[in-house]
Design an enzyme around this catalytic site. Sequence first.
Site, PDB file in Angstrom:
ATOM      1  N   ASP A  32       0.855  -1.188   0.000  1.00  0.00           N
ATOM      2  CA  ASP A  32       0.000   0.000   0.000  1.00  0.00           C
ATOM      3  C   ASP A  32       0.900   1.249   0.000  1.00  0.00           C
ATOM      4  OD1 ASP A  32      -2.209   1.630   0.172  1.00  0.00           O
ATOM      5  OD2 ASP A  32      -2.819   0.958   2.167  1.00  0.00           O
TER       6      ASP A  32
ATOM      7  N   GLU B 119       2.616   5.113  -3.911  1.00  0.00           N
ATOM      8  CA  GLU B 119       2.554   6.112  -4.999  1.00  0.00           C
ATOM      9  C   GLU B 119       3.846   6.924  -5.190  1.00  0.00           C
ATOM     10  OE1 GLU B 119      -1.139   4.790  -3.588  1.00  0.00           O
ATOM     11  OE2 GLU B 119       0.309   5.968  -2.461  1.00  0.00           O
TER      12      GLU B 119
ATOM     13  N   ASP C 289      -9.306   4.324  -1.359  1.00  0.00           N
ATOM     14  CA  ASP C 289     -10.096   4.724  -0.200  1.00  0.00           C
ATOM     15  C   ASP C 289     -11.444   5.310  -0.611  1.00  0.00           C
ATOM     16  OD1 ASP C 289      -7.910   3.896   1.194  1.00  0.00           O
ATOM     17  OD2 ASP C 289      -7.144   5.898   1.603  1.00  0.00           O
TER      18      ASP C 289
END
Length: 866
Positions: free
Chosen positions: A481, A484, A559
Site C-alpha cells: 500500500d 505512490e 479509499d
Amino acid sequence: MKWVGLIFILFLQNHLVLGAKHYLFKTCEQSGFCKRNIHYAHNIEENYYTIDSFNIDETKAYISGNLIKSIPQGEISLNWQLGIVNGGFRFTVDEERHVKGIVNSKRFSPANEFNIEYVSRDQVSIEKSDILHISYNSTVIKVYPKFKIEVYDDKKLTMQINDDNLLNFEHYRLNNEGQMNTPESDFNMFQDDFKDSRDDKLPLGPESIALDFKFKGYQHLYGLPEHSDSLELGDKLYRLFNVDIFEYEINSTLPMYGSIPFLLAMNEQSSMGLFWINAADTYVDVKHSNQDTSTHWISENGVMDFIVFTKDSNRDIQKKYGDITGFTVLPPLFSLGYHQCRWNYNDEADVLDITEKFDEYEIPYDTIWLDIEYTDNKKYFTWNENFPNPTRMLQALDHTGRNLVVIIDPHIKKDYDVSNYLVENKLTIMNSQNSTYYGHCWPGESVWVDSLNPKVQQYWDSLHTSSGFMGNSSNVHIWNDMNEISVFDGPETSSPKDNLHYGGWEDRSVHNINGMKFHEITYDSLIKRQQETTRQRPFILTRSYFSGSQKTAAMWTGDNMSKWEYLKISIPMVLNNGLAGMPFAGADVGGFFGDPSKELLTRWYQTGIFYPFFRAHAHIDSRRREPWIPGDPFTSYIRDAIKLRYALLPVFYTSFYESSINGAPVLKPIFYDTGKHFDIEDEFYIGNSGILVKPVTEPDVKEQKIILPESGKYYNFVNGIPSTVTYKGDETISIPVTLNDIPMFVKGGHIIFTQPRYRRSSKLMVNDPYTITVFLDENNKADGDLYADDGESFNYQNGQFLKVHVEANESRINFVVENSWNAKYINKVIVVGKDIKTFNVKISLNGNYTFKFENQHIHELIHDEL
C-alpha cells in the site's frame, strides 16, 4: 511516548481526511509544464519542426534521423526514430544533454520495462520521397517533411499526428534568451510557484513534451486509468500522476493512485490503441468533434516515446499491447475467493474468532488481512505483542485452507534495524542533495525504499525469506500500500519531484513507475521464498500501478466511501482497468470510509462478488461489518451472494486463464464484443461465459432495466439459478427485483461450469465435481470452456493443467480435451432450452456414455469422470 506517537498519527490522519481537497493537488493552471503547453496550443500558428534527414536499418523495420526545431536563435537538432512493431509502430524523439551534476541529464523512458521488438525489414515497404511512405500489411504511414504523420488503414485515414502542430519539445537551455518561439510561455520554467512545492529545484529547467493525436472516425475512447469517472472518456482534461488521494470524489479527473497511459479508441467496426510510454506527470486533453476524437498529450519530461496500434479488433489491440507490457499473472485460486479485511483486526484471538464465525454462519472465505497495526509500533517486518506466535496463527488458518495477507509499505520507520540498513547502504530515495530523504507517513518520520536500486532486491529477499518475519508458513501473502509514494508532508501528498532515485533519476521522471517497481521487488522476493516452500504462487495487492503491473499484482480502487454513488462508480472503474490491461481489479466492498446501511452493504456484496478481486475492507473508525453483523435477512442475502461467487470460481478462473494469454478483460463491458451500446457502463459479461450481469447500485429498487445487447435469446439466471424463462435479445427489458435478487442472464449458446457445493474455502473445493449447465441457443447449440490446474503452484507451466472445450446440441454433449491432467468429475448436467423434450443425450469422452433424462428441461448426470 507511544501515546504521543499515536496522537500525532491520528492528528495527521484526521487532518488529511478532512483537508485532502482540491487545493492539495495542482491544476493544469498551477502546473508549469501543463499551462505552458495549453498556452502553446491556443496560440500556435505554424509548425516549427522539420524532418532533416533519415537512415533506414537494413535488418529491422527501423528508421532514424534528425528532427530540427526552429527557434529565434537558430536550430535545435533532435533525434527521431520510427520502427514497425507487431500491429503498429513506435515513434520516439530525444535530445542529447550533457549536464554535469548529481541529476541524470538524460531523458527517461520506461521502455526498458517492456518487450518492444521491431519486425524484420523484409516485411515492410519503405519509399523515399518528399513524403516518407512506410507500408506493412494493410497499413500505410506517411511522414511529412514539415513534421506530421498520417496513418491509413485499408486506404482510409485513421489517425493524424501533429495535425494541429501541437508538437512541443522543450529542449535544454540555461535561460530563455532567444530560446522561445512566439506561442511559447515561460510560466514556471525554472521555478515552481505552487505553495507546497516552492522548494523544487528544477535543475534541468523546462523539459516538457507534448503532441496531438487525432483518431479519425473513432468517437469512443476508453482507458487512462485511474480516475473515479465514467467508463467512456469525455471532453475533459485527465491527469496521470500517482498520488495518495483521501476520500476521492466521484465523477472526477483528479489524479489517483495508479496511471496507465494506454488509450483504446473504438467504433462499430474496429479499434485503435495508443500507448504513451512515459512515467512523468502527464495530462491528456480529450475533445470530440463530429466523427473524430482529438487527444493532446502533455508530459512534464522524458523521452517522447509512443506506440500506435493500428486498426484492428479490440481483442487484437489488447493482445498486442499485452505482448509488449505483459499479461496478467495467472493468480492462485484462493485470491479469487472472498477476502475479509479491516484496519485492523486486533490480535491472534480476533483473527481466529473471525474465522470460526465464518464457519459458524457457513459463509466461505479464503483470506483474512492485517493492516499496519499488526506491527510493533508501525515497524514493518515485525509483529507486536498481540501476535505472539504468528506461525501458530497461520497453521490454524491453514487447517481450513485459509490465508493471511499482511501489509508492507515502502515507508520505513526511522531508527530501527531495517531503516538503519537502508540508510547505511544508501538504498533509500534521496533528497535533491543526494542524502537520505526523510518525510512523514504512518510511522512518523520515515525513509523510503528506492525500489529502482538493483541492490535493494537482495536485502528485500532476506526480509521475506523463511528466516525473516514470515517464517516457514506458505499461506501468507503481501499487500503493498501507500506506494505512490505517499508522503503526508510532501507536495501533493507525495515525494518532492526533485528527490533522487538510483541512477540520478529525479522523481519527476520516474514517478509513475515507482509503485510498480516496489511491488515487483516484493514479487521477486516471494518467488524466491516459494522456492523454499514450493507451494503457492505469490499474491500481491498494490494500490499504485503502471503499465506492466498486471504481470505481478492485483489492484483495488483505494479509499472509497460507504455511499451509493461509490458503489455505482466502482463498476466503470473496474471495467476501465480491464480495458487498459489491468483486469485483476476490485473495490472495497462496503466502502472504506463510513458505515454503510444494511441495504447498501447487501447490494455492495451482490456487486462485489463479480469484481475480479473481491475484498471487504473498512476504516479503523468504521463499525464492524462482517457478513453476520447486520443480521438476517441481510446476512442470509450476503451469504447467498458469497456462495454464488464460490460456485462461479471455475468461470472466473477460466476467464483469468484466457486473460493471462491474450490480455482480454475478465469483466467485459457489453460493447466489447458487440460493437454497440458504448455508453453503457453498469452492465458486463464475465469473460467468454455468456453470463451478463447488471447489479443493483441504487437504494429501494423494485424493478431493474437491463439491455440485452445481442440478438438471439437470453435465459433468466437471477441469483445464478438456471431457468427456462427466456428473453429476446437486442432489446431492453425490465424485471422485478427484491433485496435478495442479483439480476443475471446467460446468452443462449453458452455452457458454464460451476462448483456449487458449500466449502469453507476454495482450497477445500479442489476435488469437488462440476455442474455443467447448457444454455442452448435458438438452433439448439451451445459451447463453453473449462480451464483447471492445482490452483496454487507453477506446475501448470509444465503442462499440468486441464483444458476442455465442450460442444452441445439437442442430442449430444461432446467434450474435447485439449490438455489432460488430473481426473475431474461431473455430478450434474443441466440442459436448458424450451424446445427440449425427453431424450437421450450421448456424452462423448474417451468412449460413449448414454444417459436417460426424464425431466423436460433439467437433466442430471451423476459422478462421471472428466
